[in-house]
Design a protein around this motif. Structure first.
Motif, short mmCIF file in Angstrom:
data_model
loop_
_atom_site.label_atom_id
_atom_site.label_comp_id
_atom_site.label_asym_id
_atom_site.label_seq_id
_atom_site.Cartn_x
_atom_site.Cartn_y
_atom_site.Cartn_z
N PHE A 43 0.86 -1.18 0.00
CA PHE A 43 0.00 0.00 0.00
C PHE A 43 0.90 1.23 0.00
O PHE A 43 1.66 1.46 0.95
N SER A 44 0.84 2.03 -1.05
CA SER A 44 1.68 3.23 -1.15
C SER A 44 0.79 4.44 -1.40
O SER A 44 -0.26 4.34 -2.02
N GLY A 45 1.25 5.60 -0.93
CA GLY A 45 0.49 6.83 -1.14
C GLY A 45 0.85 7.88 -0.11
O GLY A 45 1.64 7.63 0.82
N PRO A 46 0.30 9.09 -0.25
CA PRO A 46 0.61 10.18 0.69
C PRO A 46 0.14 9.85 2.11
O PRO A 46 -0.64 8.92 2.33
N ARG A 47 0.62 10.64 3.05
CA ARG A 47 0.28 10.40 4.45
C ARG A 47 -1.20 10.70 4.69
O ARG A 47 -1.81 11.55 4.05
N GLY A 48 -1.77 9.97 5.64
CA GLY A 48 -3.14 10.23 6.07
C GLY A 48 -4.20 9.89 5.05
O GLY A 48 -5.29 10.46 5.09
N THR A 49 -3.93 8.95 4.14
CA THR A 49 -4.94 8.59 3.13
C THR A 49 -5.55 7.23 3.38
O THR A 49 -6.33 6.75 2.55
N GLY A 50 -5.19 6.56 4.49
CA GLY A 50 -5.88 5.33 4.88
C GLY A 50 -5.12 4.05 4.60
O GLY A 50 -5.74 2.97 4.58
N LYS A 51 -3.82 4.09 4.45
CA LYS A 51 -3.05 2.87 4.13
C LYS A 51 -3.07 1.88 5.29
O LYS A 51 -3.43 0.71 5.12
N THR A 52 -2.66 2.34 6.48
CA THR A 52 -2.61 1.44 7.64
C THR A 52 -4.01 1.02 8.06
O THR A 52 -4.22 -0.14 8.47
N SER A 53 -4.97 1.91 7.96
CA SER A 53 -6.35 1.55 8.31
C SER A 53 -6.87 0.46 7.39
O SER A 53 -7.49 -0.51 7.83
N ALA A 54 -6.61 0.59 6.09
CA ALA A 54 -7.05 -0.43 5.14
C ALA A 54 -6.35 -1.75 5.41
O ALA A 54 -6.94 -2.83 5.24
N ALA A 55 -5.08 -1.71 5.83
CA ALA A 55 -4.37 -2.94 6.14
C ALA A 55 -5.00 -3.67 7.33
O ALA A 55 -5.17 -4.90 7.30
N LYS A 56 -5.39 -2.95 8.37
CA LYS A 56 -6.02 -3.58 9.53
C LYS A 56 -7.41 -4.10 9.19
O LYS A 56 -7.83 -5.15 9.67
N ILE A 57 -8.13 -3.36 8.34
CA ILE A 57 -9.45 -3.84 7.92
C ILE A 57 -9.31 -5.12 7.11
O ILE A 57 -10.09 -6.07 7.26
N LEU A 58 -8.30 -5.18 6.24
CA LEU A 58 -8.06 -6.39 5.45
C LEU A 58 -7.70 -7.56 6.36
O LEU A 58 -8.16 -8.70 6.15
N ALA A 59 -6.90 -7.30 7.39
CA ALA A 59 -6.53 -8.36 8.33
C ALA A 59 -7.77 -8.88 9.06
O ALA A 59 -7.92 -10.11 9.29
N LYS A 60 -8.69 -7.99 9.43
CA LYS A 60 -9.92 -8.43 10.10
C LYS A 60 -10.82 -9.21 9.15
O LYS A 60 -11.41 -10.23 9.53
N ALA A 61 -10.95 -8.74 7.90
CA ALA A 61 -11.84 -9.42 6.95
C ALA A 61 -11.32 -10.82 6.62
O ALA A 61 -12.11 -11.75 6.43
N ILE A 62 -9.99 -10.99 6.54
CA ILE A 62 -9.43 -12.30 6.23
C ILE A 62 -9.69 -13.29 7.37
O ILE A 62 -10.01 -14.46 7.14
N ASN A 63 -9.60 -12.80 8.60
CA ASN A 63 -9.71 -13.68 9.78
C ASN A 63 -11.09 -13.65 10.41
O ASN A 63 -11.29 -14.24 11.48
N CYS A 64 -12.04 -12.95 9.79
CA CYS A 64 -13.39 -12.89 10.36
C CYS A 64 -14.00 -14.29 10.39
O CYS A 64 -13.84 -15.10 9.47
N GLU A 65 -14.74 -14.59 11.45
CA GLU A 65 -15.35 -15.92 11.60
C GLU A 65 -16.45 -16.15 10.59
O GLU A 65 -16.86 -17.30 10.37
N GLN A 66 -16.96 -15.10 9.95
CA GLN A 66 -18.00 -15.24 8.95
C GLN A 66 -17.43 -15.23 7.53
O GLN A 66 -18.17 -15.13 6.56
N ALA A 67 -16.10 -15.30 7.39
CA ALA A 67 -15.46 -15.26 6.07
C ALA A 67 -15.95 -16.44 5.22
O ALA A 67 -16.29 -17.51 5.75
#
Length: 563
Positions: A43-67
């Motif tokens: 994930f690349s881009g300017p600061r404060g555009t949601g890179k780390t937030s999107a990474a944590k959301i992706l980690a939750k979606a991959i490991n969600c019990e309803q996946a």
């Protein structure tokens, strides 16, 4: 601490909350539903555009019990544990403070172990471009043959610093700057949910000051809320961002338009008295005229305006100021901004710029009146008459002259042959010194590097062979290239200007093909060995010491000088 900053409280928890990155979130959601999950993402881009937030959301979606799901449920123990940071299988690693290879190896040693609480181990490496070369090499081996239960998500603001071998093993997603409208919409939602009363113009000012970063916008909003009383107003936003109000910019532009120096300087003094930064003010003024230019060129592209809001005063000002004058204003302001970066007294430069702006005369195209055309037409008619007389006298004179010799006619027929300026070349050779030539050769490469490619190409097989304090002789390998170079005024001006900048000397450029240079130089050396009275000439006295010593030892007739 009971209070949390707005950007932490309202950090996106679903892909829907990630504003302005639909091209990224849609791709990731489709991959989750189709269960086409890669082992590594970048994930690349300017600061404060949601890179780390999107990474944590992706980690939750991959490991969600309803996946498989397109959005994490944020209700199951896996989602809640990843949000709270209590699940060790999802590790967020800061490469900026852990850039050494030892820290990276310590993390990678645990990769081969299976996850304990969720299905996948997810390693989020923030600011990955800060890793050392050894750390990148350690990471590369794991990315080449990763275990099936491990996913890497790399986040960076400077992807050009990451080795290509790392990038080629990741799926790359480029986050872009968020538009001002999207930032305003998100801040409105946060203000409504938090029960905060905000002026919409204040939100627009904050959004444009954030320069495309949602985190920066929420930090400025948080600061404006603390500064305000009961309602966040435009003045509060201007104070927090350090920007200049639209009304003040309109007032300054009006003073410049009406050539009112007193009003312009008084407004500037008032602005600086209230603590505004001169550098920030001149930047706002440049953006003001930039927005005015874009508004005049494309009135419907309101989203492209960075600094102004379309009020009545601005629209009226835009109609009164011609485009040519806007070009001049921006040029002068840009030059002043560059000068202010290298001075300890930026206010002086700013005041001088305001005076110049108020005294600026717009360049108008030259239009000749009908009365002014008559003298020009009379002059043209007189010149044509004189030219005809010269032609007539030349024909009558040629009729009485004897026929030219065959050799001369043959010489005249070869008009395409380049004729070097032998007289000027000889004068340069008489005054040439080795030190002048050394100065030119020392700066020759840097001079060529600063030229346009079309100009530098003419010097590919050329070199300076002699130089005086005022002129340079350039030898070209091919006659055609020499003729092309010497006939191009733009080339000569560019080379002269570049050498003037490097050596502080204005040189005359004389070109000569290599074949002709050898004969010209040989003839010059022959003619300047001795003066008419038999004494050594000045150039002979200035010959190099080792040549004079060789002639003294072996005799001049046995010494051959090869350049």
């Amino acid at each position: 601490m009971a209070y949390q900053a707005l950007y932490r409280v309202w950090r996106p928890q679903t892909f829907f909350d990630v504003v302005g990155q639909e091209h990224v979130t849609k791709t990731l959601q489709n991959a989750l539903l189709q269960q086409k999950i890669s082992h590594a993402y970048l994930f690349s881009g300017p600061r404060g555009t949601g890179k780390t937030s999107a990474a944590k959301i992706l980690a939750k979606a991959i490991n969600c019990e309803q996946a498989p799901v397109s959005e994490p449920c944020n209700q199951c123990p896996s989602c809640l544990g990843i949000t709270n940071g209590t699940i060790p299988d999802v590790l967020e690693f800061d490469a900026a403070s852990n850039s050494r290879v030892e820290e990276m190896r310590d993390v990678l040693d645990k990769v081969r172990f299976a996850p304990t609480a969720v299905k996948y181990k997810v390693y989020i490496i923030d600011e990955v471009h800060m890793l050392s070369i050894s750390a990148f090499n350690a990471l590369l081996k794991t990315l080449e043959e990763p275990p099936k239960h491990v996913i890497f998500i790399l986040a960076t603001t400077e992807p050009h610093k990451i080795p290509l071998t790392i990038i080629s093993r990741c799926q790359r997603f480029d986050f872009r700057r968020i538009t001002a409208d999207s930032i305003v919409g998100r801040m409105k939602l946060i203000a409504d949910e938090s029960g905060i009363d905000c002026d919409e113009r204040a939100l627009q000012m904050i959004a444009r000051a954030a320069e495309g970063g949602m985190r920066d916008a929420l930090s400025l909003l948080d600061q404006a809320i603390s500064y305000s009383q009961e309602r966040v107003t435009l003045e509060d936003a201007l104070t927090v961002t350090g920007a200049v109000s639209q009304g003040f910019l309109n007032k300054m532009a009006r003073a410049i338009k009406e050539k009112d120096v007193v009003s312009g300087l008084e407004s500037l003094d008032e602005l600086l008295f209230h603590g505004k930064d001169p550098a920030r003010f001149i930047e706002d003024l440049i953006l003001f005229y930039r927005d005015m230019l874009l508004y005049k060129a494309a009135p419907k592209l309101e989203e492209s305006l960075e600094r102004v809001m379309l009020d009545d005063d601005f629209r009226q000002m835009a109609e009164e100021v011609p485009i040519e004058e806007i070009y001049q204003l921006i040029d002068l302001l840009n030059k002043t901004q560059q000068d202010m970066r290298w001075t300890n007294h930026p206010r002086i430069f700013l005041e001088v710029a305001i005076v110049k702006l108020c005294q600026l005369e717009a360049r108008q195209p030259v239009q000749l009146q009908s009365g002014a055309m008559e003298p020009l037409l009379a002059k043209i008619e007189q010149l044509e008459h004189e030219l005809q007389q010269l032609k007539t006298s030349g024909v009558s004179q040629a009729a009485h002259e004897p026929a030219p010799q065959p050799q001369k006619s043959a010489h005249r027929s070869s008009r395409n042959t380049f004729q070097p300026q032998v007289g000027k070349i000889n004068e340069v050779l008489k005054q040439a010194t080795k030190s002048d030539l050394s100065v030119v050769k020392a700066n020759w490469g840097e001079m060529r590097g600063g030229l346009l490619k079309s100009h530098a190409a003419l010097l590919n097989e050329a070199e300076p062979v002699a130089a005086s304090a005022a002129a340079i002789i350039i030898k070209f390998k091919h006659e055609m290239i020499c003729q092309m170079a010497m006939n191009r005024n733009d080339f000569l001006e560019a080379v002269t200007a570049s050498l003037l900048k490097l050596t502080s000397k204005h040189f005359l450029l004389l070109g000569v093909p290599e074949e002709q240079w050898l004969s010209i130089r040989e003839e010059f050396l022959h003619n300047n060995q001795q003066s008419e009275d038999g004494t050594p000439s000045e150039s002979a006295r200035e010959e190099e010491p080792h040549i004079a010593e060789a002639k003294k030892l072996f005799g001049a007739e046995f010494v051959e000088i090869i350049d």
